[in-house]
Motif scaffolding. Structure first.
Motif, short mmCIF file in Angstrom:
data_model
loop_
_atom_site.label_atom_id
_atom_site.label_comp_id
_atom_site.label_asym_id
_atom_site.label_seq_id
_atom_site.Cartn_x
_atom_site.Cartn_y
_atom_site.Cartn_z
N GLU A 125 16.87 7.83 1.34
CA GLU A 125 16.32 6.85 2.29
C GLU A 125 15.51 7.56 3.38
O GLU A 125 15.96 8.55 3.96
CB GLU A 125 17.50 6.06 2.89
CG GLU A 125 17.13 4.97 3.86
CD GLU A 125 16.71 3.66 3.20
OE1 GLU A 125 16.33 3.67 2.01
OE2 GLU A 125 16.75 2.62 3.88
N GLY A 126 14.32 7.06 3.67
CA GLY A 126 13.45 7.69 4.66
C GLY A 126 13.54 7.03 6.02
O GLY A 126 14.61 6.59 6.44
N THR A 127 12.41 6.94 6.69
CA THR A 127 12.36 6.43 8.07
C THR A 127 11.45 5.21 8.15
O THR A 127 10.38 5.18 7.53
CB THR A 127 11.77 7.53 9.00
OG1 THR A 127 12.57 8.70 8.87
CG2 THR A 127 11.74 7.08 10.45
N TYR A 128 11.87 4.21 8.96
CA TYR A 128 11.02 3.05 9.21
C TYR A 128 10.41 3.16 10.60
O TYR A 128 11.11 3.44 11.57
CB TYR A 128 11.84 1.75 9.11
CG TYR A 128 12.26 1.47 7.68
CD1 TYR A 128 11.45 0.73 6.84
CD2 TYR A 128 13.46 1.99 7.18
CE1 TYR A 128 11.82 0.49 5.52
CE2 TYR A 128 13.84 1.76 5.87
CZ TYR A 128 13.01 1.01 5.04
OH TYR A 128 13.37 0.79 3.75
N TYR A 130 4.30 8.48 1.33
CA TYR A 130 5.12 9.45 0.61
C TYR A 130 4.59 10.86 0.82
O TYR A 130 3.40 11.13 0.68
CB TYR A 130 5.20 9.09 -0.87
CG TYR A 130 6.01 7.84 -1.07
CD1 TYR A 130 7.40 7.87 -0.92
CD2 TYR A 130 5.39 6.61 -1.32
CE1 TYR A 130 8.15 6.71 -1.04
CE2 TYR A 130 6.13 5.45 -1.44
CZ TYR A 130 7.52 5.52 -1.31
OH TYR A 130 8.26 4.36 -1.41
N THR A 131 5.52 11.75 1.19
CA THR A 131 5.13 13.10 1.56
C THR A 131 6.16 14.11 1.04
O THR A 131 6.93 13.79 0.14
CB THR A 131 4.93 13.16 3.10
OG1 THR A 131 4.53 14.46 3.47
CG2 THR A 131 6.19 12.77 3.87
N ASP A 132 6.16 15.32 1.59
CA ASP A 132 7.06 16.36 1.08
C ASP A 132 8.35 16.49 1.88
O ASP A 132 9.13 17.40 1.66
CB ASP A 132 6.32 17.71 0.99
CG ASP A 132 5.79 18.17 2.33
OD1 ASP A 132 5.96 17.44 3.34
OD2 ASP A 132 5.20 19.26 2.40
N VAL A 133 8.57 15.60 2.86
CA VAL A 133 9.85 15.58 3.58
C VAL A 133 10.43 14.17 3.47
O VAL A 133 9.69 13.21 3.27
CB VAL A 133 9.71 15.93 5.09
CG1 VAL A 133 9.73 17.41 5.32
CG2 VAL A 133 8.47 15.29 5.70
N LYS A 150 4.43 -2.72 8.93
CA LYS A 150 5.70 -1.98 8.78
C LYS A 150 5.42 -0.72 7.99
O LYS A 150 4.85 -0.78 6.89
CB LYS A 150 6.71 -2.84 8.02
CG LYS A 150 7.88 -3.26 8.91
CD LYS A 150 8.97 -3.92 8.09
CE LYS A 150 8.93 -5.43 8.24
NZ LYS A 150 9.48 -6.14 7.11
N ILE A 151 5.80 0.43 8.54
CA ILE A 151 5.51 1.70 7.86
C ILE A 151 6.83 2.36 7.47
O ILE A 151 7.74 2.50 8.30
CB ILE A 151 4.70 2.66 8.77
CG1 ILE A 151 3.42 1.98 9.27
CG2 ILE A 151 4.38 3.96 8.04
CD1 ILE A 151 2.65 2.79 10.31
N TYR A 152 6.89 2.77 6.21
CA TYR A 152 8.05 3.51 5.73
C TYR A 152 7.58 4.92 5.38
O TYR A 152 6.54 5.08 4.73
CB TYR A 152 8.63 2.81 4.49
CG TYR A 152 9.68 3.62 3.77
CD1 TYR A 152 10.99 3.66 4.22
CD2 TYR A 152 9.35 4.37 2.64
CE1 TYR A 152 11.94 4.42 3.56
CE2 TYR A 152 10.30 5.13 1.97
CZ TYR A 152 11.60 5.15 2.44
OH TYR A 152 12.53 5.92 1.80
N VAL A 153 8.30 5.93 5.82
CA VAL A 153 7.93 7.31 5.47
C VAL A 153 9.07 7.92 4.65
O VAL A 153 10.22 7.94 5.10
CB VAL A 153 7.71 8.17 6.74
CG1 VAL A 153 7.27 9.58 6.37
CG2 VAL A 153 6.67 7.53 7.66
N VAL A 193 0.87 -1.18 0.00
CA VAL A 193 0.00 0.00 0.00
C VAL A 193 0.91 1.23 0.00
O VAL A 193 1.83 1.33 0.82
CB VAL A 193 -0.94 0.04 1.23
CG1 VAL A 193 -1.71 1.35 1.28
CG2 VAL A 193 -1.91 -1.15 1.21
N LEU A 194 0.67 2.12 -0.94
CA LEU A 194 1.45 3.37 -1.02
C LEU A 194 0.48 4.53 -0.79
O LEU A 194 -0.66 4.48 -1.27
CB LEU A 194 2.05 3.54 -2.41
CG LEU A 194 3.37 2.86 -2.77
CD1 LEU A 194 3.24 1.35 -2.68
CD2 LEU A 194 3.80 3.26 -4.17
N LYS A 195 0.94 5.55 -0.08
CA LYS A 195 0.08 6.72 0.10
C LYS A 195 0.82 7.99 -0.32
O LYS A 195 1.98 8.19 0.05
CB LYS A 195 -0.37 6.83 1.56
CG LYS A 195 -1.24 8.04 1.86
CD LYS A 195 -0.52 9.06 2.71
CE LYS A 195 -1.24 10.38 2.81
NZ LYS A 195 -0.53 11.35 3.65
#
Ligand code: ADP
Ligand code: ASP
Ligand code: MG
Length: 397
Positions: free
Chosen positions: A232-235, A168-171, A221-224, A3-5
């Protein structure tokens, strides 16, 4: 399956929607995807303004119908953009998926997600696009999940489908402090659900609090990360999997709160009990509460989110009519500054250090609240940023 947001700023223009479609086309070669999208840019704010141009306190059922259209615009446009580049895609509203909610309009919670339609559509399409932020209640009326609620839709769908969720966001991930407030903030590689939930509910709007709660409950599991970026973002994960346990992991600023002060002559505990009963009957979620009793009077203070303003106003009207002698004052010129850290459970001296930092910076606070892993202070709105910056610098965040 994933799932992608994609959040509001990531789908703010047609060009951005087309770029996301191109990205999804590449990924669709490897996996099936359910994609949750928010309303384009500031659409939800504009819809709220339209409603308030008609009424100061719009009918909540109709307000939810209006607010839900922002996401419906985006799902259709993204599906069209995908068909345009020959990717079979289909858009679905919450009603079509069967995202069942409970609770009040404009702040309902997801209680069940049906997977049948989602799985059927995934069989015949490479990308299934779902409108975030909306659900349907027991009357089949459209409800919304509170501001930032598309995160919750995404995590709830991932929980129902038993897969991972990418936000997925702006940071480029979760930082030790909102980078808009403190540009020197550091990106966090891994953070526990527990700390993220605390940060989110204390005001770090990068994730909606209930989405993190759902993630923890169902082990999603959430990836931001940043939209269309390789950085690379945050888990967000269970704390047992994280090796480093810091005393202070992050700070947050919430400048969208209301500080309420109630003043009563003498001390009559039943009055305080009644006041809070009325407030809870109106579904207002009360935060920091303090009481100060002298031989002559009782002063009770509490805070709540500005999003609760309409509900709070109704509660206060009832309280004023029932208890005309009670003095009530509301102040929105306040902010809540918080520090969060799982290591705080075993550490001493954090409050002492914070009080010293504030004193050195000539910042006064009105209230303090603590939880096992956080300390929050209510300060004047004008001091909010300054307090956060000083705290971040002192704790090397
Ligand atoms: P979206 O529309 O993608 O859901 P939001 O505006 O809801 O995006 O959330 C992203 C914003 O959250 C960022 O632009 C940032 O200013 C803010 N933010 C607040 N606290 C943090 C934090 N600790 N780390 C990263 N971003 C944060
Ligand atoms: N569009 C909604 C809002 O602006 C939901 C979201 O973006 O997550 O709050
Ligand atoms: Mg958001």
């Amino acid at each position: 399956m994933k799932v992608l947001k994609f959040g509001g700023s990531s789908v703010a223009t047609i060009e951005k929607i087309q770029s996301i479609a191109a990205y999804l086309k590449e990924r669709a070669k490897q996996e099936k995807m359910v994609v949750v999208v928010s309303a384009m840019g500031k659409t939800t704010n504009h819809l709220i303004e339209l409603a308030h141009a008609i009424s100061a306190n719009p009918n909540q059922r109709e307000l939810d119908r209006l607010l839900s259209i922002g996401e419906q615009q985006t799902i259709a446009l993204l599906a069209m953009a995908l068909w345009e580049i020959e990717v079979p895609a289909v858009s679905l509203t919450a009603y079509q998926v069967g995202i069942r909610t409970t609770g009040y309009h404009t702040k309902s919670t997801i209680k069940q997600v049906e997977t049948e339609t989602l799985l059927d559509q995934l069989d015949s399409h490479e990308v299934v696009i779902v409108a975030g932020f909306q659900g349907i209640n027991y009357l089949n009326d459209i409800t919304t999940l509170g501001r930032g609620g598309s995160d919750t839709t995404a995590v709830a769908l991932a929980a129902a489908l038993g897969c991972d969720c990418e936000i997925y966001t702006d940071v480029a991930g979760i930082y030790t402090m909102d980078p808009r407030v403190y540009p020197q903030a550091k990106k966090i590689k891994e953070i526990s659900y527990y700390e993220m939930m605390e940060m989110a509910s204390l005001g770090s709007k990068v994730m909606e609090p209930r989405s993190v709660e759902l993630g923890q409950k169902y082990g999603v599991k959430i990836y931001v990360g940043k939209t269309l970026s390789d950085e690379e973002g945050t888990y967000i994960m269970n704390s047992e999997l994280i090796s480093e346990e810091k005393v202070i992991s992050a700070a947050s600023l919430n400048d969208k709160i209301i500080h309420v002060k109630l003043l009563q002559e003498g001390h009559e505990p039943s009055v305080v009990a009644h006041v809070f009963k009325v407030i809870s009957d109106h579904q207002v979620n009360v935060d920091v509460i303090t009481q100060h009793v002298t031989p002559l009077m009782t002063e009770v203070e509490f805070t709540c989110s500005q999003e609760e303003e309409a509900f709070l106003a109704e509660a206060m009207n009832q309280i004023k009519s029932e208890l005309p002698d009670l003095k009530v004052s509301l102040n929105t010129h306040v902010a809540k500054v918080s520090v969060v850290g799982i290591g705080m459970r075993h550490a001493v001296g954090v409050a002492a250090k914070i009080f010293q930092i504030l004193e050195e910076n000539h910042i006064e606070f009105k209230q303090v609240a603590t939880s096992e892993i956080s300390i929050s202070l209510i300060v004047d709105l004008d001091d909010g940023k300054k307090a956060c910056q000083a705290i971040c610098a002192a704790f090397d965040l």
